[in-house]
Design an enzyme around this catalytic site. Structure first.
Site, PDB file in Angstrom:
ATOM      1  N   ASP A  28       0.870  -1.183   0.000  1.00 33.01           N
ATOM      2  CA  ASP A  28       0.000   0.000   0.000  1.00 33.01           C
ATOM      3  C   ASP A  28       0.899   1.223   0.000  1.00 33.01           C
ATOM      4  OD1 ASP A  28      -2.321   1.783   0.497  1.00 33.01           O
ATOM      5  OD2 ASP A  28      -3.338  -0.091   0.942  1.00 33.01           O
ATOM      6  N   HIS A  84      -3.217   3.287  -4.432  1.00 33.80           N
ATOM      7  CA  HIS A  84      -2.551   2.762  -3.222  1.00 33.80           C
ATOM      8  C   HIS A  84      -1.132   2.286  -3.521  1.00 33.80           C
ATOM      9  CE1 HIS A  84      -6.015   2.762  -0.396  1.00 33.80           C
ATOM     10  NE2 HIS A  84      -6.735   2.618  -1.493  1.00 33.80           N
ATOM     11  N   GLU A  86     -10.162   2.538  -5.024  1.00 36.53           N
ATOM     12  CA  GLU A  86      -9.879   3.944  -4.688  1.00 36.53           C
ATOM     13  C   GLU A  86      -8.733   4.553  -5.497  1.00 36.53           C
ATOM     14  OE1 GLU A  86     -11.204   4.253  -0.060  1.00 36.53           O
ATOM     15  OE2 GLU A  86      -9.300   3.223  -0.404  1.00 36.53           O
TER      16      GLU A  86
HETATM   17  C1  ACM Z   1     -10.941  -0.683   0.681  1.00 38.69           C
HETATM   18  O1  ACM Z   1     -11.396  -0.655   1.832  1.00 38.69           O
HETATM   19  N1  ACM Z   1     -10.438   0.421   0.140  1.00 38.69           N
HETATM   20  C2  ACM Z   1     -10.953  -1.900  -0.101  1.00 38.69           C
END
Ligand code: ACM
Length: 635
Positions: free
Chosen positions: A205, A279, A348
């Protein structure tokens, strides 16, 4: 007439005797997740030195687990099952002809006073039978030292059991905070007690890259470390000029292999996740050419909310170098992990930098893409091809639906159930992980007394989760998970606090038949399991015993508050005065209460059978007024 009455009285006494006796037996039967069927008989199988273990058709892996089981019992009870002559037996066998009732992970357990008979079609099923046997013993079996003065016996029962879903996962984020190899193993030891079979390992991440990629050693040399920050996530300063990145860690490939083997020995499959194209700051900080801006960024020390000045943490889908690097990364991951699936994240992804990126614009024009969502879909489809070339199938978070779902992709639905429903309607496999039921990083009790986080997911929310939406075929829902994001979880003790008991509730959601679930019954069994966690030294939250404040302003003016708790059968006491509350104060009766003139805060506490059990919680009138405007679910 008198005789008739006497008969009735005798009948009544007999019946109540049986009820008491059954009640006593039932007190010992607290299996979680609740089995498909369980029948008790009066009686018990007493553990003593005359017991021996008889194995039929057992492979080496199961034999190791049986040794672990016997060793655990010997350490705690002092009873070793090494008699060869005794008449009492624990017989464990794998069926030569499969019993179709038991499916692949089920087991059958029959306990009489002389024989414990455990059968299964597979060694995984027999392993779950061993976990059930441990839960049938007194709670102190979970201790790690000799426990004297306990009668070690099993109730005489017959159990047939198998899981509702084949995918019963726990997701652990080791990027936001690093957890050591030994901690990951401990996590696996804890999850298997409740028959979880999948560890979804969120390995990368923005805040850390945790897996060694041999052809790209810079990834862990640079990407696994960030500047050290302590305290409240979200307030952390980014790296200062020349500040050294010292905080973090990673697993080298030997560690990875060791953990995969450790998990496999306990019938747990690991699903690796490398989260792209968003991410990705730890990857981008190592290879700046992979982002749209190509600016030098550090591994993030926390998150950066300000989108006007945000870091570019998304890979550039128009850059072939991105796919070359991902081919190397997924190639090594595919070789390490036997799981047929790899999770590529997909959630995201910030697309603002793509919009401004001339190379993205050119690619979009060339491929006739209408928007950046289609660009994301293009990226995911390229990954499907990469994974297929390695013999793997792709799983992604539900954003992979945006711009068109790639063929064969499996969707992990987290923003609710909707993504999963859409994917299932297109005949794709789905794993249900909606945040408001299964995100174990959220508050599980009142924010006044819980460590800081965001959003609410109480134990009852988790327990009442139903993974199969109405109108969707259960066949396409592989199962579900409990997801633990670790932004706000910096140590293992706190990780346990967040995972248990909600992870226990969800184990029943994923294993047990839907019609067996019942909150008060589950709660009784859970309380017995609390004793087991205590004996094992595992931390867990007792927030379910705390008062829940339910404020409302029915006529838009006067604030009233109802008091409840998740645990059944508690007494609640409260005061508006400036002093600590106990059971000498007003007992709550169930009706909404108003603040007396001038009162600015309320204090409340729960009691169980005359003893305090929840925390005293103090909330101001002002805060309750704010809360009354929030969605009901939040508090
Ligand atoms: C997530 O909680 N962004 C998968």
């Amino acid at each position: 007439m008198k005789q008739f009455i006497r008969k009735i009285i005798i009948l009544f006494l007999n019946t109540s005797f049986i009820i008491v006796a059954r009640g006593q037996v039932e007190q010992n039967i607290n299996i979680i997740p609740i089995p498909v069927s369980l029948h008790e008989q009066p009686g018990e199988f007493i553990l003593d030195q005359s017991v021996h273990i008889d194995l039929i058709n057992i492979d080496e892996k199961l034999s190791d687990r049986i040794n672990w089981f016997s060793q655990k019992i010997a350490t705690v009870t002092g009873i070793a099952f090494n008699s060869t002559t005794g008449i009492k037996k624990i017989r464990i066998s794998i069926n030569k002809t499969p019993d179709t009732n038991l499916r692949t992970e089920g087991y059958h357990l029959k306990i009489t006073s002389q024989l414990v008979e455990l059968t299964s079609n597979t060694s995984a099923g027999a392993y779950y039978g061993l976990q059930t046997l441990l839960q049938l013993l007194p709670a102190n079996i979970e201790s790690s030292t000799l426990q004297p003065r306990i009668k070690w016996s099993l109730p005489t029962v017959e159990i047939t059991d198998y899981p509702r879903f084949s995918w019963r996962g726990l997701m652990l984020d080791v990027s936001r905070h690093f957890f050591t190899k030994e901690e990951v193993k401990k996590f696996i030891d804890e999850m298997v007690k409740y028959k979880y079979n999948t560890l979804h390992w969120h390995l990368t991440d923005d805040q850390g890259w945790r897996i060694e990629i041999k052809k790209l050693p810079e990834l862990t040399q640079n990407g696994a470390f960030r500047v050290k920050r302590t305290g409240q996530w979200g307030t952390f300063l980014p790296a200062l000029a020349n500040e050294k990145a010292t905080d973090g860690g990673y697993y080298n490939q030997d560690d990875i292999k060791e953990i995969i083997q450790y998990a496999a020995n306990r019938y747990v499959t690991i699903l690796p996740e490398v989260d792209v194209p968003g991410h990705s700051q730890s990857l981008i900080s190592t290879f700046p050419s992979l982002s749209s801006t190509r600016l030098p960024y550090s591994v993030q020390a926390g998150w950066r909310e300000n989108s006007d000045n945000r870091d570019d943490n998304s890979l550039d889908p128009s850059n072939e170098e991105v796919y070359e690097k991902l081919d190397i990364i997924f190639g090594e991951i595919a070789k390490l992990f036997p799981n047929p699936y790899i999770h590529i994240g997909g959630d995201e992804a910030f697309k603002g930098f793509w919009q401004a990126n001339p190379r993205c614009k050119t690619l979009m024009a060339k491929k006739h893409m209408k928007n950046v969502e289609e660009l994301q879909s293009y990226f995911i489809k390229r990954l499907v091809t990469i994974l297929q070339s390695k013999g793997k199938k792709l799983i992604g978070w539900d954003e992979i639906l945006q711009g068109g779902l790639a063929p064969e992709a499996t969707v992990m639905s987290w923003r609710g159930m909707e993504g999963g429903i859409q994917a299932a309607k297109m005949n794709h496999e789905v794993i249900m992980t909606p945040w408001d039921y299964v995100y174990l990083d959220l508050y599980q009790g009142d924010p006044r007394v819980e460590p800081n986080t965001y959003g609410m997911c109480r134990l009852t929310d988790s327990y009442h989760f139903e993974p199969v939406p109405i109108g969707i075929s259960e066949k396409l829902i592989l199962g579900g998970q409990a997801n633990v994001w670790t932004e706000q979880i910096s140590n293992f003790r706190h990780l346990e606090y967040m995972v248990w008991p909600r992870g226990i509730a969800l184990s029943e959601v994923y294993w047990s038949p839907k019609n067996k679930k019942q909150w008060p019954d589950f709660f009784n069994r859970l309380e017995n399991n609390f004793n087991r966690l205590d004996a094992a030294g595992i931390n867990y939250a007792k927030s379910c015993y705390d008062v829940i404040f339910q404020p409302s302003q029915p006529n838009g003016l006067d604030l009233v508050v109802k008091l409840t708790a998740e645990a059944p059968g508690l007494d609640i006491y409260y005061t508006f005065e400036n002093c600590n509350v106990d059971d000498h104060f007003t007992k709550y009766t169930g009706s909404p209460i108003s603040f007396p003139f001038g009162a600015t805060e309320i204090r409340a506490i729960t009691y169980k059978q005359g003893k305090p059990i929840g925390k005293q919680i103090i909330v101001s009138k002002e805060e309750l007024a704010e809360r009354s405007k929030e969605e009901h679910h939040v508090y």
